[in-house]
Write an enzyme that holds these catalytic residues in place. Structure first.
Site, PDB file in Angstrom:
ATOM      1  CG  ASP A 111     -18.477   7.719 -34.890  1.00  0.00           C
ATOM      2  OD1 ASP A 111     -18.679   7.067 -35.937  1.00  0.00           O
ATOM      3  OD2 ASP A 111     -18.951   8.865 -34.707  1.00  0.00           O
ATOM      4  CD  GLN A 132     -26.001   5.557 -32.871  1.00  0.00           C
ATOM      5  OE1 GLN A 132     -26.312   5.818 -34.024  1.00  0.00           O
ATOM      6  NE2 GLN A 132     -26.028   4.323 -32.388  1.00  0.00           N
ATOM      7  CG  HIS A 183     -26.097  10.812 -33.456  1.00  0.00           C
ATOM      8  ND1 HIS A 183     -27.453  10.877 -33.717  1.00  0.00           N
ATOM      9  CD2 HIS A 183     -25.609   9.880 -34.325  1.00  0.00           C
ATOM     10  CE1 HIS A 183     -27.755  10.041 -34.701  1.00  0.00           C
ATOM     11  NE2 HIS A 183     -26.658   9.419 -35.082  1.00  0.00           N
ATOM     12  NE  ARG A 235     -27.855  12.338 -39.622  1.00  0.00           N
ATOM     13  CZ  ARG A 235     -27.323  11.120 -39.588  1.00  0.00           C
ATOM     14  NH1 ARG A 235     -26.678  10.649 -40.634  1.00  0.00           N
ATOM     15  NH2 ARG A 235     -27.434  10.364 -38.516  1.00  0.00           N
TER      16      ARG A 235
END
Ligand code: CP
Ligand code: NVA
Length: 304
Positions: free
Chosen positions: A221, A133, A130, A103
């Protein structure tokens, strides 16, 4: 299956579905007490340059459940934090461990680890994508809506890393995607170039109502991602109106679900009311990180 999971842009629809199908199977088997030890004796190095709750815990637990172990390596504690080149880190880790999850900020760091190492690399979030996700998100959508093909996803808010991966994942899986962002907060140019090939299925708008209209899935988000903390105040002003709230939900399909990768900022990108009403899918989505990533690790790091 490819050797790495660097970004969803690299995966075909078949590869995405292969991961989702294995993730479904692993979830079912875990809940029925069936153990997979396909990574027995293997080690995953997890490099973190940013904070994490879900990614760290789900990868670490997933490795354990598959019979292996995970090493948490903070960027600051590694020599990489003192300037050791990524290409050397990649070659050293390749001598010790069986896979790397990272990450970080720049996508290039992830690509370089894959280029210079000889073991699978998994992107656990960059500023660009991502992918883990969105694999969990697609898995969750299939659980609630049975299929993906033909469903409409509405993204409300920042055209950020999660949005970028959502566009790619949704379009590759035959979904329609409408993204509503304030001017200046559009998804990455490479993602928009990819979406051009899906002209009838993709739209980029500045009106959340247009995106939410008839949507089967609404996703959002935070307005300021990790690394953008200094812009937070300006972003609160710029994103006014780009909130998933009861009024916006009334425009969506009556069976619409809400997704949020978490952490959430209540009363900013989503109201507390909508968040709690849709807590079922949101926390299933968080749980599905574990199952989706176990499938990714089994496919990339298991016996071929
Ligand atoms: N959604 C997600 O990646 O959460 P973490 O930042 O807690 O890992
Ligand atoms: N867009 C957010 C996602 C966190 C999981 C960030 O990058 O901080």
């Amino acid at each position: 299956m490819k050797k790495h999971l660097l970004k969803l842009l690299d995966l075909s629809q078949e590869e995405i579905l292969e991961i989702l199908n294995l993730a479904d199977q692993m979830k079912y088997e875990l809940k029925n007490g069936i153990k997979h030890r396909v990574l027995k004796g293997k080690t995953l190095a997890m490099i973190f340059s940013k904070s994490s709750t879900r990614t760290r815990v789900s990868f670490e637990t997933g490795m354990y459940q598959l019979g292996g172990q995970a090493l948490f390596l903070s960027h600051n504690d590694l020599q990489i934090g003192r300037g050791e080149p990524v290409e050397d880190t990649a070659r050293v880790l390749s001598r010790y461990v069986d896979g790397i999850m990272i990450r970080t900020f720049e996508q290039k760091e992830v690509e370089d680890l894959a280029k210079f190492g000889i073991i699978p690399v998994i992107n656990g979030l960059t500023d660009f994508e991502h992918p883990c996700q969105i694999l969990a998100d697609l898995m969750t959508v299939r659980e609630y809506h049975s299929a993906l093909e033909g469903l409409k996803v509405a993204w409300i808010g920042d055209g950020n890393n999660v949005c970028n991966s959502m566009i790619v994942g949704a379009l590759k899986c035959g979904m329609k995607m409408s993204v509503a962002v304030p001017k200046g907060y559009e998804p990455h140019a490479d993602i928009l170039a990819f979406a051009k090939d899906y002209a009838g299925a993709f739209s980029l708008v500045n009106d959340p109502a247009e995106a939410a209209d008839g949507a089967d899935v609404l996703a959002t988000d935070v307005w300021a991602s990790m690394g953008q903390e200094e812009e937070a105040k300006k972003r609160i002003r710029d994103f006014a109106g780009f909130q998933i709230n009861g009024k916006l939900m009334s425009l969506a399909h009556e069976k619409a679900i809400v997704l949020h990768c978490l952490p959430a900022h209540r009363e900013e990108e989503i109201t507390a009311e909508v968040f709690e009403k849709h807590a079922g899918p949101i926390f299933d989505e968080a749980e599905n990180r574990l199952h989706a990533q176990k499938a990714v690790m089994a496919l990339l790091m298991g016996q071929k």
